[in-house]
Design a protein around this motif. Structure first.
Motif, PDB file in Angstrom:
ATOM      1  N   GLU A 110       0.834  -1.208   0.000  1.00 18.55           N
ATOM      2  CA  GLU A 110       0.000   0.000   0.000  1.00 18.55           C
ATOM      3  C   GLU A 110       0.864   1.252   0.000  1.00 18.55           C
ATOM      4  N   THR A 111       0.277   2.316  -0.497  1.00 15.85           N
ATOM      5  CA  THR A 111       0.937   3.613  -0.522  1.00 15.85           C
ATOM      6  C   THR A 111       0.489   4.422   0.690  1.00 15.85           C
ATOM      7  N   GLY A 119       8.231  15.151   1.990  1.00 24.68           N
ATOM      8  CA  GLY A 119       7.836  14.484   0.756  1.00 24.68           C
ATOM      9  C   GLY A 119       8.232  13.015   0.718  1.00 24.68           C
ATOM     10  N   VAL A 120       8.269  12.358   1.870  1.00 22.13           N
ATOM     11  CA  VAL A 120       8.649  10.949   1.925  1.00 22.13           C
ATOM     12  C   VAL A 120       7.377  10.114   1.924  1.00 22.13           C
ATOM     13  N   VAL A 121       7.318   9.184   0.940  1.00 21.66           N
ATOM     14  CA  VAL A 121       6.128   8.363   0.754  1.00 21.66           C
ATOM     15  C   VAL A 121       6.550   6.898   0.746  1.00 21.66           C
ATOM     16  N   ARG A 127       6.312  -1.064  -7.592  1.00 21.23           N
ATOM     17  CA  ARG A 127       6.346   0.299  -8.144  1.00 21.23           C
ATOM     18  C   ARG A 127       7.696   0.957  -7.867  1.00 21.23           C
ATOM     19  N   ALA A 128       8.274   0.704  -6.684  1.00 20.90           N
ATOM     20  CA  ALA A 128       9.588   1.272  -6.354  1.00 20.90           C
ATOM     21  C   ALA A 128      10.664   0.719  -7.286  1.00 20.90           C
ATOM     22  N   ILE A 129      10.567  -0.549  -7.623  1.00 22.47           N
ATOM     23  CA  ILE A 129      11.532  -1.154  -8.550  1.00 22.47           C
ATOM     24  C   ILE A 129      11.395  -0.518  -9.931  1.00 22.47           C
ATOM     25  N   GLU A 130      10.154  -0.314 -10.384  1.00 23.83           N
ATOM     26  CA  GLU A 130       9.937   0.312 -11.695  1.00 23.83           C
ATOM     27  C   GLU A 130      10.510   1.723 -11.730  1.00 23.83           C
ATOM     28  N   LEU A 137      19.176   5.461  -9.117  1.00 29.21           N
ATOM     29  CA  LEU A 137      19.250   5.834  -7.702  1.00 29.21           C
ATOM     30  C   LEU A 137      19.734   7.262  -7.570  1.00 29.21           C
ATOM     31  N   PRO A 138      19.197   8.052  -6.662  1.00 26.18           N
ATOM     32  CA  PRO A 138      19.645   9.434  -6.508  1.00 26.18           C
ATOM     33  C   PRO A 138      21.069   9.483  -5.950  1.00 26.18           C
ATOM     34  N   ASP A 139      21.833  10.510  -6.420  1.00 27.51           N
ATOM     35  CA  ASP A 139      23.202  10.761  -5.967  1.00 27.51           C
ATOM     36  C   ASP A 139      24.155   9.628  -6.309  1.00 27.51           C
ATOM     37  N   TRP A 140      23.801   8.787  -7.271  1.00 29.50           N
ATOM     38  CA  TRP A 140      24.701   7.724  -7.699  1.00 29.50           C
ATOM     39  C   TRP A 140      25.000   7.958  -9.183  1.00 29.50           C
TER      40      TRP A 140
END
Length: 155
Positions: A110-111, A119-121, A127-130, A137-140
């Motif tokens: 669930e979301t 803004g953390v959800v 969905r996170a994998i997609e 990945l951020p900052d990578w």
């Protein structure tokens, strides 16, 4: 022939003399009724005295125990004592396991907002994998396509 006595005659000679008159209807060798009565009276008195002593000692010991007990503070809360600190024993293991698994499945699929201000959800894993596959990945640094082993990527 006097030496040949019957068995009944021999038994009569061996038995003590019994009084069978109207005044005596019992053996002389019986226990004395007055002695038996005195013994029973002494036994009853001893039992009564012992009971009184035991009850008296019980009252004395109870009073001493109540004096030795520490009285609770008047500031202490009355009512039921607090529950002991965990972990507590499980009463229904299967129900607990099922509820735990349901809550974990809910977290996974669930979301929900974790921190709305930042803004953390929380989103479903699929969905996170997609999203990670699309955006990275951020900052990578992005990984080059077709690069071989891990030693080349670390250089």
């Amino acid at each position: 022939m006097s030496d040949h006595k019957t068995d009944d005659q021999r038994h009569e000679e061996e038995l003590p003399h019994l009084h069978t008159t109207a005044a005596h209807v019992h053996e002389d060798s019986d226990v004395s009724i007055s002695s038996l009565g005195m013994f029973l009276a002494a036994l009853a008195i001893t039992m009564i005295v012992t009971g009184v002593v035991v009850v008296g000692l019980f009252d004395i010991f109870l009073d001493q125990a109540e004096e030795a007990d520490i009285s609770p503070s008047p500031l202490a809360e009355s009512g039921e004592p607090p529950a002991p600190p965990g972990p507590l024993l499980q009463v229904a293991e299967r129900l607990d396991l099922r509820l735990h698994r349901e809550s974990q499945e809910k977290l996974i699929h669930e979301t929900a907002w974790i921190d709305r201000d930042r803004g953390v959800v929380r989103i479903p894993i699929e969905r996170a994998i997609e999203i990670t596959a699309e955006r990275g990945l951020p900052d990578w640094p992005p990984v080059a396509q077709g690069v071989g082993g891990g030693s080349e990527a670390s250089q």
